[in-house]
Each structure stands twice: as C-alpha cells, then as structure tokens.
Enzyme design. Structure first.
Site, PDB file in Angstrom:
ATOM      1  N   GLU A 151       1.361   6.882   7.166  1.00 35.83           N
ATOM      2  CA  GLU A 151       2.520   6.393   6.405  1.00 35.83           C
ATOM      3  C   GLU A 151       2.391   6.836   4.951  1.00 35.83           C
ATOM      4  O   GLU A 151       3.363   7.262   4.321  1.00 35.83           O
ATOM      5  CB  GLU A 151       2.602   4.864   6.458  1.00 35.83           C
ATOM      6  CG  GLU A 151       2.920   4.295   7.820  1.00 35.83           C
ATOM      7  CD  GLU A 151       3.076   2.780   7.781  1.00 35.83           C
ATOM      8  OE1 GLU A 151       3.676   2.253   6.835  1.00 35.83           O
ATOM      9  OE2 GLU A 151       2.594   2.126   8.722  1.00 35.83           O
ATOM     10  N   HIS A 203       8.747   3.091   9.165  1.00 36.17           N
ATOM     11  CA  HIS A 203       8.488   2.206  10.312  1.00 36.17           C
ATOM     12  C   HIS A 203       7.173   2.639  10.964  1.00 36.17           C
ATOM     13  O   HIS A 203       6.955   3.835  11.191  1.00 36.17           O
ATOM     14  CB  HIS A 203       9.642   2.308  11.327  1.00 36.17           C
ATOM     15  CG  HIS A 203       9.453   1.365  12.468  1.00 36.17           C
ATOM     16  ND1 HIS A 203       9.698   0.010  12.352  1.00 36.17           N
ATOM     17  CD2 HIS A 203       9.023   1.564  13.734  1.00 36.17           C
ATOM     18  CE1 HIS A 203       9.420  -0.575  13.501  1.00 36.17           C
ATOM     19  NE2 HIS A 203       9.005   0.334  14.361  1.00 36.17           N
ATOM     20  N   LYS A 212      13.301  -8.240   4.161  1.00 35.40           N
ATOM     21  CA  LYS A 212      14.604  -8.935   4.153  1.00 35.40           C
ATOM     22  C   LYS A 212      15.699  -7.979   4.584  1.00 35.40           C
ATOM     23  O   LYS A 212      15.614  -6.765   4.325  1.00 35.40           O
ATOM     24  CB  LYS A 212      14.918  -9.448   2.738  1.00 35.40           C
ATOM     25  CG  LYS A 212      14.029 -10.565   2.312  1.00 35.40           C
ATOM     26  CD  LYS A 212      14.405 -11.867   3.003  1.00 35.40           C
ATOM     27  CE  LYS A 212      13.348 -12.919   2.745  1.00 35.40           C
ATOM     28  NZ  LYS A 212      13.471 -14.106   3.566  1.00 35.40           N
ATOM     29  N   SER A 233       0.834  -1.213   0.000  1.00 33.78           N
ATOM     30  CA  SER A 233       0.000   0.000   0.000  1.00 33.78           C
ATOM     31  C   SER A 233       0.870   1.264   0.000  1.00 33.78           C
ATOM     32  O   SER A 233       0.506   2.266  -0.625  1.00 33.78           O
ATOM     33  CB  SER A 233      -0.968   0.003   1.187  1.00 33.78           C
ATOM     34  OG  SER A 233      -0.283   0.163   2.394  1.00 33.78           O
ATOM     35  N   ASN A 234       2.014   1.230   0.677  1.00 29.45           N
ATOM     36  CA  ASN A 234       2.906   2.398   0.634  1.00 29.45           C
ATOM     37  C   ASN A 234       3.454   2.605  -0.774  1.00 29.45           C
ATOM     38  O   ASN A 234       3.554   3.740  -1.248  1.00 29.45           O
ATOM     39  CB  ASN A 234       4.062   2.226   1.629  1.00 29.45           C
ATOM     40  CG  ASN A 234       3.663   2.627   3.036  1.00 29.45           C
ATOM     41  OD1 ASN A 234       3.460   3.805   3.303  1.00 29.45           O
ATOM     42  ND2 ASN A 234       3.514   1.659   3.910  1.00 29.45           N
TER      43      ASN A 234
HETATM   44  C1  GRF Z   1       3.876  -0.766   6.849  1.00 30.93           C
HETATM   45  O1  GRF Z   1       3.189  -0.682   8.062  1.00 30.93           O
HETATM   46  C2  GRF Z   1       5.286  -0.311   7.027  1.00 30.93           C
HETATM   47  O2  GRF Z   1       5.439   0.670   7.992  1.00 30.93           O
HETATM   48  C3  GRF Z   1       5.966  -1.551   7.496  1.00 30.93           C
HETATM   49  O3  GRF Z   1       5.369  -2.589   6.760  1.00 30.93           O
HETATM   50  C4  GRF Z   1       4.050  -2.196   6.390  1.00 30.93           C
HETATM   51  C5  GRF Z   1       3.987  -2.353   4.906  1.00 30.93           C
HETATM   52  O4  GRF Z   1       2.710  -2.112   4.404  1.00 30.93           O
HETATM   53  N1  GRF Z   1       7.396  -1.425   7.393  1.00 30.93           N
HETATM   54  P1  GRF Z   1       2.492  -2.048   2.849  1.00 30.93           P
HETATM   55  O5  GRF Z   1       3.158  -3.278   2.238  1.00 30.93           O
HETATM   56  O6  GRF Z   1       3.099  -0.797   2.330  1.00 30.93           O
HETATM   57  O7  GRF Z   1       1.006  -2.094   2.671  1.00 30.93           O
END
Ligand code: GRF
Length: 208
Positions: free
Chosen positions: A182, A112, A94, A16-17
């Site tokens: 995020e 994070h 990883k 999603s990010n």
């Molecule tokens: C997010 O909460 C990020 O902070 C963490 O892993 C999650 C990844 O979410 N490191 P996505 O794959 O971006 O939906």
C-alpha cells in the site's frame, strides 16, 4: 512552491499510508504538496504526525460528520481553502457524502487492502478483509488504489499489486505484508495524478 499539485489526505486510523505519502513528498518522489489533512477522529494516529509537520489539519465535529449536507459544506470549504486538486482517502472510515463525490468526480482516490472487486464493500475494512481472504483460502491478496464512486470500493482500479498468502498467515501478518505494498502504490498513484498521466475512459484507467 506555487506549481505543486495540491492534495488532501483523509485519515481515521494509524496513518501509515499518510506518512508514506508525506515521506515520498519529502524525498521529492512527486511534485505534490499536502495542503489539508482531514481526520474523522482526534484519536487517529496520523493526526499528531500532521501537527508535528505543520500540515493544516481539521477534525470535523461529530454533528458535522453525521450530517451529509453539513459534512459536504465543511469539506468543500477546506478543499477550496487548500486549493486541493486530489482527495486521497488513506484509511478514512466515514462515508463520503454523494454531493462531495460529485463535486470532485474523478479526483478522489482510495486505498483498499485487497484485490478488488474481491473482498470489498460495506463492512470490509481492517482485519475483516484479511481474515476473509484467509478464510476463503486465497493464495494471493494485495492492494488496490481506485477511484471513489458512490458505492463502497466499486470505482475503477488505478493501481493493483499482489502479495502471497501463506498457509500460516494470521490476519495481522497478512495485513502487514499488504500494508508494505500500500505504501508503494498509493504514492505512485498520487504521483501519476500530479504528473497528469492519468487518462480515464469509463472504467478504463490508463497511466500514460
Ligand atoms: C489500510 O490497510 C488501508 O488499506 C485501509 O485502512 C488501512 C489504513 O492504514 N483502507 P493506515 O491508517 O494508513 O495505517
């Protein structure tokens, strides 16, 4: 366009990010281009999205992922091919080899899902983070975009933003609230790099 700031996005999970970054680019919110996507697994949710959007994506074989030297060479080759200036870890699970971190020093960022330095470090990922925040009784949590160093979640923060924690929160409800921010601060951090606004002095990071 030739003058776009080139980034690589590393994913492992829902993606999603990664999608938020791509959407921000499509909406012209930053002068950047995703020139490479690295996924640690074929199962990553974001991989199909990358393919659907014709973004160059690579899934290193398990033998490569498990060998720091081969993984470093693999990554360096892809970053060079994509002319990458910034590596964005967007839920990448990883370990990044030390030699690769060294090569891209100051140009690898991670998101994070907590306010570092609390609730970070080895094993602190996904719902574990949010459950630990709730179990501690915290009233706020949030998200941190930080530079990547050799220790887990230990590089200096670039952007941090808070959310409230409610007494009836579950790890899932808190994760959803944190994920929303995020999606704001990670594209914001990338835009700051693309605009050459980031000034790093030791652990102090200034956005000019
Ligand atoms: C997010 O909460 C990020 O902070 C963490 O892993 C999650 C990844 O979410 N490191 P996505 O794959 O971006 O939906």
């Amino acid at each position: 366009m030739a003058n776009k700031y080139k980034i690589a996005v590393f994913i492992s999970g829902g993606g999603s990010n990664f999608r938020a970054i791509h959407q921000a680019i499509l909406q012209d919110k930053m002068n950047a281009k995703i020139s490479c996507v690295i996924s640690s697994t074929e199962k990553a949710g974001g991989l199909q999205y990358a393919r659907d959007n014709n973004l160059p994506c690579y899934v290193p074989a398990r033998e490569i992922l498990g060998d720091a030297s081969r993984f470093t060479d693999f990554l360096l080759e892809k970053m060079t091919a994509g002319n990458v200036s910034l590596v964005v870890l967007a839920g990448f699970l990883k370990k990044i080899p030390a030699a690769f971190i060294e090569s891209f020093s100051g140009h690898i960022i991670n998101i994070h899902p907590a306010l570092l330095p609390s609730f970070g470090g080895k094993g602190m990922y996904g719902r574990h983070v949010h459950q630990a925040v709730i179990d501690y009784g915290c009233k706020i949590s949030g998200a941190t975009v930080h530079l990547v160093s050799n220790d887990y979640d230990a590089g200096p923060p670039i952007f941090q933003k808070c959310v409230p924690v409610f007494t009836d929160d579950s790890a899932e409800s808190l994760a959803a609230r944190v994920l929303e921010i995020e999606h704001e601060i990670l594209p914001q951090a990338i835009a700051s790099f693309a605009n050459n606004q980031i000034l790093i002095t030791g652990r102090k990071i200034e956005i000019r």
